[in-house]
Design a protein around this motif. Structure first.
Motif, PDB file in Angstrom:
ATOM      1  N   GLY A  68       1.027  -1.111  -0.241  1.00  0.00           N
ATOM      2  CA  GLY A  68      -0.185   0.274   0.217  1.00  0.00           C
ATOM      3  C   GLY A  68       1.194   1.170   0.283  1.00  0.00           C
ATOM      4  O   GLY A  68       1.787   1.446   0.860  1.00  0.00           O
ATOM      5  N   GLY A  69       0.518   2.333  -0.784  1.00  0.00           N
ATOM      6  CA  GLY A  69       1.255   3.651  -0.301  1.00  0.00           C
ATOM      7  C   GLY A  69       2.490   3.799  -1.790  1.00  0.00           C
ATOM      8  O   GLY A  69       3.340   2.512  -1.331  1.00  0.00           O
ATOM      9  N   GLY A  70       2.931   4.712  -2.084  1.00  0.00           N
ATOM     10  CA  GLY A  70       4.392   4.668  -2.412  1.00  0.00           C
ATOM     11  C   GLY A  70       4.026   3.908  -4.149  1.00  0.00           C
ATOM     12  O   GLY A  70       3.562   3.863  -4.474  1.00  0.00           O
ATOM     13  N   ALA A  71       5.457   4.425  -4.767  1.00  0.00           N
ATOM     14  CA  ALA A  71       5.836   4.133  -5.959  1.00  0.00           C
ATOM     15  C   ALA A  71       5.967   2.342  -5.678  1.00  0.00           C
ATOM     16  O   ALA A  71       6.847   1.860  -4.618  1.00  0.00           O
ATOM     17  CB  ALA A  71       6.681   4.669  -6.615  1.00  0.00           C
ATOM     18  N   LEU A  72       5.948   1.232  -6.785  1.00  0.00           N
ATOM     19  CA  LEU A  72       6.750  -0.216  -6.711  1.00  0.00           C
ATOM     20  C   LEU A  72       7.888   0.004  -7.422  1.00  0.00           C
ATOM     21  O   LEU A  72       8.485   0.325  -8.591  1.00  0.00           O
ATOM     22  CB  LEU A  72       5.609  -0.981  -7.314  1.00  0.00           C
ATOM     23  N   THR A  73       9.237  -0.076  -7.024  1.00  0.00           N
ATOM     24  CA  THR A  73      10.300  -0.469  -7.100  1.00  0.00           C
ATOM     25  C   THR A  73      11.159  -1.685  -7.254  1.00  0.00           C
ATOM     26  O   THR A  73      11.970  -1.023  -8.211  1.00  0.00           O
ATOM     27  CB  THR A  73      10.942   0.887  -5.829  1.00  0.00           C
ATOM     28  N   ALA A  74      10.543  -2.749  -6.525  1.00  0.00           N
ATOM     29  CA  ALA A  74      11.142  -3.890  -6.339  1.00  0.00           C
ATOM     30  C   ALA A  74      10.109  -4.380  -6.387  1.00  0.00           C
ATOM     31  O   ALA A  74       9.757  -4.011  -5.163  1.00  0.00           O
ATOM     32  CB  ALA A  74      12.388  -3.773  -5.579  1.00  0.00           C
ATOM     33  N   LEU A  75      10.090  -5.974  -5.925  1.00  0.00           N
ATOM     34  CA  LEU A  75       9.367  -7.043  -5.635  1.00  0.00           C
ATOM     35  C   LEU A  75       9.837  -7.277  -3.941  1.00  0.00           C
ATOM     36  O   LEU A  75      10.716  -7.138  -3.597  1.00  0.00           O
ATOM     37  CB  LEU A  75       9.664  -8.658  -6.457  1.00  0.00           C
ATOM     38  N   PRO A  76       8.339  -7.227  -3.558  1.00  0.00           N
ATOM     39  CA  PRO A  76       9.341  -7.652  -1.042  1.00  0.00           C
ATOM     40  C   PRO A  76       9.207  -8.594  -1.698  1.00  0.00           C
ATOM     41  O   PRO A  76       9.785  -9.826  -2.191  1.00  0.00           O
ATOM     42  CB  PRO A  76       7.908  -6.965  -1.860  1.00  0.00           C
ATOM     43  N   GLY A  77      10.666  -8.732   0.081  1.00  0.00           N
ATOM     44  CA  GLY A  77      10.146  -9.830   0.238  1.00  0.00           C
ATOM     45  C   GLY A  77      11.728 -10.683  -0.041  1.00  0.00           C
ATOM     46  O   GLY A  77      13.059 -10.269  -1.133  1.00  0.00           O
ATOM     47  N   ALA A  78      12.407 -11.781  -0.061  1.00  0.00           N
ATOM     48  CA  ALA A  78      13.462 -12.686  -0.431  1.00  0.00           C
ATOM     49  C   ALA A  78      13.127 -13.871  -1.500  1.00  0.00           C
ATOM     50  O   ALA A  78      12.134 -14.599  -0.874  1.00  0.00           O
ATOM     51  CB  ALA A  78      14.295 -13.253   0.446  1.00  0.00           C
ATOM     52  N   GLY A  79      13.681 -13.054  -1.805  1.00  0.00           N
ATOM     53  CA  GLY A  79      13.190 -14.888  -3.203  1.00  0.00           C
ATOM     54  C   GLY A  79      13.735 -14.693  -4.461  1.00  0.00           C
ATOM     55  O   GLY A  79      15.285 -14.479  -4.112  1.00  0.00           O
ATOM     56  N   ASP A  80      13.766 -15.706  -5.875  1.00  0.00           N
ATOM     57  CA  ASP A  80      13.922 -15.860  -7.052  1.00  0.00           C
ATOM     58  C   ASP A  80      14.039 -15.158  -8.517  1.00  0.00           C
ATOM     59  O   ASP A  80      14.153 -15.385  -9.368  1.00  0.00           O
ATOM     60  CB  ASP A  80      14.404 -17.533  -6.923  1.00  0.00           C
ATOM     61  N   LEU A  81      13.102 -14.233  -7.576  1.00  0.00           N
ATOM     62  CA  LEU A  81      12.277 -13.171  -8.662  1.00  0.00           C
ATOM     63  C   LEU A  81      12.438 -12.035  -9.316  1.00  0.00           C
ATOM     64  O   LEU A  81      13.962 -11.486  -8.492  1.00  0.00           O
ATOM     65  CB  LEU A  81      10.673 -13.209  -8.462  1.00  0.00           C
ATOM     66  N   LEU A  82      12.679 -12.605 -11.154  1.00  0.00           N
ATOM     67  CA  LEU A  82      13.455 -11.273 -11.609  1.00  0.00           C
ATOM     68  C   LEU A  82      12.549 -10.361 -12.466  1.00  0.00           C
ATOM     69  O   LEU A  82      11.246 -11.373 -13.969  1.00  0.00           O
ATOM     70  CB  LEU A  82      14.346 -12.022 -12.480  1.00  0.00           C
ATOM     71  N   ALA A  83      11.763  -8.694 -12.468  1.00  0.00           N
ATOM     72  CA  ALA A  83      10.752  -8.312 -13.491  1.00  0.00           C
ATOM     73  C   ALA A  83      11.526  -7.301 -14.283  1.00  0.00           C
ATOM     74  O   ALA A  83      11.808  -7.011 -14.004  1.00  0.00           O
ATOM     75  CB  ALA A  83       9.521  -7.469 -12.017  1.00  0.00           C
ATOM     76  N   ASP A 256      21.497 -19.092 -15.179  1.00  0.00           N
ATOM     77  CA  ASP A 256      23.037 -18.993 -14.309  1.00  0.00           C
ATOM     78  C   ASP A 256      22.586 -18.319 -13.241  1.00  0.00           C
ATOM     79  O   ASP A 256      23.273 -19.630 -11.781  1.00  0.00           O
ATOM     80  CB  ASP A 256      24.068 -18.553 -14.746  1.00  0.00           C
ATOM     81  N   ARG A 257      21.922 -17.599 -12.637  1.00  0.00           N
ATOM     82  CA  ARG A 257      21.265 -17.284 -11.382  1.00  0.00           C
ATOM     83  C   ARG A 257      20.920 -17.508 -10.452  1.00  0.00           C
ATOM     84  O   ARG A 257      19.481 -16.833  -9.336  1.00  0.00           O
ATOM     85  CB  ARG A 257      21.772 -15.539 -11.469  1.00  0.00           C
ATOM     86  N   LYS A 258      19.579 -18.860 -11.902  1.00  0.00           N
ATOM     87  CA  LYS A 258      18.326 -19.714 -11.396  1.00  0.00           C
ATOM     88  C   LYS A 258      17.554 -18.329 -10.964  1.00  0.00           C
ATOM     89  O   LYS A 258      16.680 -19.227  -9.772  1.00  0.00           O
ATOM     90  CB  LYS A 258      18.874 -20.609  -9.848  1.00  0.00           C
ATOM     91  N   LEU A 259      16.759 -17.569 -11.777  1.00  0.00           N
ATOM     92  CA  LEU A 259      15.586 -16.919 -11.638  1.00  0.00           C
ATOM     93  C   LEU A 259      14.595 -17.054 -12.266  1.00  0.00           C
ATOM     94  O   LEU A 259      14.550 -17.970 -13.315  1.00  0.00           O
ATOM     95  CB  LEU A 259      16.654 -15.041 -11.677  1.00  0.00           C
ATOM     96  N   ARG A 260      13.476 -16.530 -11.433  1.00  0.00           N
ATOM     97  CA  ARG A 260      12.552 -16.700 -12.211  1.00  0.00           C
ATOM     98  C   ARG A 260      12.499 -15.419 -13.140  1.00  0.00           C
ATOM     99  O   ARG A 260      11.601 -14.615 -11.870  1.00  0.00           O
ATOM    100  CB  ARG A 260      11.799 -17.420 -11.585  1.00  0.00           C
ATOM    101  N   THR A 261      12.060 -15.203 -14.749  1.00  0.00           N
ATOM    102  CA  THR A 261      11.633 -13.926 -15.115  1.00  0.00           C
ATOM    103  C   THR A 261       9.562 -14.212 -14.515  1.00  0.00           C
ATOM    104  O   THR A 261       9.222 -15.444 -14.479  1.00  0.00           O
ATOM    105  CB  THR A 261      11.783 -14.129 -16.288  1.00  0.00           C
ATOM    106  N   VAL A 262       9.673 -13.256 -14.249  1.00  0.00           N
ATOM    107  CA  VAL A 262       7.663 -12.988 -13.367  1.00  0.00           C
ATOM    108  C   VAL A 262       7.520 -12.213 -13.912  1.00  0.00           C
ATOM    109  O   VAL A 262       7.764 -10.864 -14.677  1.00  0.00           O
ATOM    110  CB  VAL A 262       6.961 -12.604 -12.270  1.00  0.00           C
ATOM    111  N   THR A 263       5.880 -11.515 -14.775  1.00  0.00           N
ATOM    112  CA  THR A 263       5.248 -10.667 -15.049  1.00  0.00           C
ATOM    113  C   THR A 263       5.107  -9.763 -13.449  1.00  0.00           C
ATOM    114  O   THR A 263       5.290 -10.142 -12.434  1.00  0.00           O
ATOM    115  CB  THR A 263       3.507 -10.895 -15.732  1.00  0.00           C
TER     116      THR A 263
END
Length: 271
Positions: A68-83, A256-263
């Protein structure tokens, strides 16, 4: 080891070294062992070295509420996601090749569209199935890319509304709640007008490929190496051809970095 076994092992080693290449046309190429015409025995067909597929997105049950509130600049939390998010659409060929890249590799992308560019109608037949399947998400980047902090409230509303109608008519999507203010510039007035139209999430970024202007392929790769990190929102652009020459390298970093690309829709629940 007899001669036939030696030649078979040599061919296998050659193929494992050459592997599979990715061309911007989307066709795979593989090295072939040259057969020995003096060998009377059967020759094994060349086999391309296996290439690991990209990791799938997380299941829909893992989606979370938008912060809630403010601009979205990164995906929250810890994980392996890349937007990986890409903007504008100045060059129709770049839009086509980026979309073909997604189709060929499974990379998931969010496009922030400026509907004024012909690229979005030129490529609608190729792009629409990927939008329908959810592999590519479309967001609102305004119709003609003005700095929204320098124009009137009515112009802000017109820019977002005109683009919204274009996306609905051309692709059958509701791009809300995500909008990307051009140049990343927004303020309380911009956010309030956008929110009144259903665009409640100004979507910025953590890292950039720095390709809004023409840059070298080497510099693109430096930026990808720096910013393709877990939970990052990365911005790129659909404007200049050098990025279309480095797709295999982008995919390799992701693998190589085992990232999951996500929308964004892969990550967040619909409001």
């Amino acid at each position: 080891m007899d001669r036939r076994q030696f030649l078979t092992l040599l061919a296998s080693a050659t193929l494992a070294t050459t592997g599979v290449g990715y061309a911007v046309s989307g066709r795979a190429t593989a090295g072939e062992a040259v057969p020995d015409p003096t060998d009377p025995g059967p020759r094994p067909a060349p086999v391309a070295a296996a290439s690991p597929s990209l990791l799938p997105p997380p299941p829909p049950t893992s989606r979370i509420r938008l912060p809630g509130g403010g601009a979205l600049t990164a995906l929250p939390g810890a994980g392996d996601l890349l937007a990986l998010t890409v903007d504008d659409g100045v060059n129709s060929e770049v839009v086509r090749l980026y979309t073909q890249f997604a189709k060929d590799t499974g990379v998931r992308l969010t496009y922030f569209v400026n509907g004024q560019y012909p690229s979005w109608t030129d490529n609608s037949a190729l792009l629409r199935p990927l939008v329908d399947s959810g592999q590519i998400q479309l967001g609102n980047h305004t119709w003609s890319h003005p700095d929204l902090t320098t124009v009137s409230k009515s112009r802000i509303a017109d820019e977002l509304t005109k683009n919204d109608k274009f996306l609905t008519k051309t692709y059958g999507v509701d791009a809300a709640p995500y909008f990307r203010p051009p140049y990343g510039n927004h303020n309380s007035t911009v956010d309030a007008v956008a929110a009144s139209l259903g665009y409640t999430v100004p979507t910025l970024w953590y890292g950039s490929l720095s390709d809004s202007q023409l840059i070298t392929e080497d510099y693109l790769m430096q930026m990808a190496d720096k910013y393709f990190t877990p939970q990052a929102i990365v911005i790129g652009h659909l404007n200049y051809l050098p990025v279309t020459h480095v797709y295999p390298h982008l995919v390799q970093i992701i693998r190589d970095r085992k990232l999951r690309t996500v929308t964004l829709n892969d990550v967040f629940l619909a409001p």
